[in-house]
Design an enzyme around this catalytic site. Structure first.
Site, PDB file in Angstrom:
ATOM      1  N   HIS A  93      30.158 -35.027 -13.046  1.00  0.00           N
ATOM      2  CA  HIS A  93      31.122 -34.043 -12.540  1.00  0.00           C
ATOM      3  C   HIS A  93      31.474 -34.369 -11.086  1.00  0.00           C
ATOM      4  CE1 HIS A  93      32.933 -30.301 -11.254  1.00  0.00           C
ATOM      5  NE2 HIS A  93      33.155 -30.043 -12.535  1.00  0.00           N
ATOM      6  N   GLU A 171      39.060 -34.826 -15.513  1.00  0.00           N
ATOM      7  CA  GLU A 171      39.092 -33.733 -14.544  1.00  0.00           C
ATOM      8  C   GLU A 171      39.633 -34.225 -13.207  1.00  0.00           C
ATOM      9  OE1 GLU A 171      36.379 -30.358 -15.901  1.00  0.00           O
ATOM     10  OE2 GLU A 171      35.508 -31.391 -14.211  1.00  0.00           O
TER      11      GLU A 171
HETATM   12  P1  PGA Z   1      37.731 -24.827 -12.909  1.00  0.00           P
HETATM   13  O1  PGA Z   1      36.527 -25.907 -12.971  1.00  0.00           O
HETATM   14  O2  PGA Z   1      38.054 -24.465 -14.340  1.00  0.00           O
HETATM   15  O3  PGA Z   1      37.166 -23.682 -12.115  1.00  0.00           O
HETATM   16  O4  PGA Z   1      38.859 -25.499 -12.226  1.00  0.00           O
HETATM   17  C1  PGA Z   1      36.526 -26.915 -13.925  1.00  0.00           C
HETATM   18  C2  PGA Z   1      35.365 -27.847 -13.666  1.00  0.00           C
HETATM   19  O5  PGA Z   1      35.076 -28.137 -12.498  1.00  0.00           O
HETATM   20  O6  PGA Z   1      34.684 -28.304 -14.606  1.00  0.00           O
END
Ligand code: PGA
Length: 262
Positions: A93, A171
């Protein structure tokens, strides 16, 4: 048909065990996922022992260390997650990369540790800033090459057989909400470009058949309002949900939408 995934990443929330149990209970009691939808919640590790996975919701860890045991202060192993009922672990992440200094080599070791322990590993990749502009200053449809590098490095030494247990999530860091309103959302088109790119890369690394089987998700400010567009127009197999996963009603609504869209 691939399953759809709604994976909640609670990050460092909520503040107490009682609140974690309350959130888990609300989602567990009212979730009605259809057969093709997998729902996962990834709470902070300290709450794992008090939350029981069930047919509707699976548990996941937010991170794991690559060694199995030993003098690694603060770390927990993939097997420990498994023992506490986890079926999944998120690795790579962007917040782990940013705040804990994790590099591609560390992420690769964690991916392999998670897979060896029998977990499904959710590998998170994504560029930090959106820097693909054309001469007129408009965004182009090109994906930052760092996304490919992160994926290739994360999967070094992962066999074809092990790769069956991967879930990849795109992401883009610029689209992840950090609790302020200044972030920009990704569009379904951005997501579709990334999904196609990731599948092509998986096909090159493994095989076309594998690339078609591995779920490719999107994460970054997803909620019940935009979910459908990412699934249908963005062709994502699901989402990794941060802040919206902390509101039971919102998360439940997302499960319903994913069920209807599958
Ligand atoms: P968010 O986070 O939905 O609050 O943007 C997603 C993530 O970081 O996995």
């Amino acid at each position: 048909m691939r399953n759809r995934y709604i994976i909640g990443n609670w990050k460092m929330n909520p503040e107490t065990t009682a609140k974690a149990q309350e959130l888990w209970g609300a989602v567990t009691n009212f979730a009605r996922p259809s057969a093709g939808v997998r729902v996962v919640a990834c709470p902070p590790h300290v709450y794992l022992g008090v939350l029981t996975p069930n047919k509707k919701i699976a548990l996941g860890g937010q991170d794991c260390f690559w060694e199995k045991k030993g003098a690694y202060t603060g770390a927990i192993s993939a097997a420990m997650l498994k023992e506490l009922g986890c079926g999944y672990v998120i690795v790579g992440h962007s917040e782990r990369r940013e705040f804990f200094g994790e590099d591609d080599a560390a992420i690769n070791k964690k991916v392999k540790a998670g897979l060896s322990a029998g977990l499904q590993v959710v590998v998170a990749i994504g560029e930090k800033i959106r820097n693909t502009f054309d001469e007129q200053g408009r965004h182009t449809n090109e994906l930052d090459p760092i996304v490919g590098t992160q994926l290739v490095e994360a999967l070094k030494g992962v066999s074809l057989k092990q790769a069956e247990n991967l879930i990849i999530t795109y992401e883009p860091v610029w689209a992840i909400s950090k609790g302020n309103s200044s972030h920009v959302s990704a569009t379904p088109n951005d997501v579709m470009i990334a999904v196609i790119f990731i599948r092509k890369l998986l096909s090159n690394l493994y095989s076309r058949a594998l690339a078609e089987r591995v779920p490719v998700l999107y994460g970054g400010s997803t909620n019940s309002k935009n979910l459908k567009s990412f699934l249908v127009d963005g062709s994502a197999d699901g989402v990794l949900v941060g802040s919206a996963s902390l509101k039971a009603d919102e998360f439940l609504e997302m499960i319903t939408i994913a069920s209807e869209a599958s």
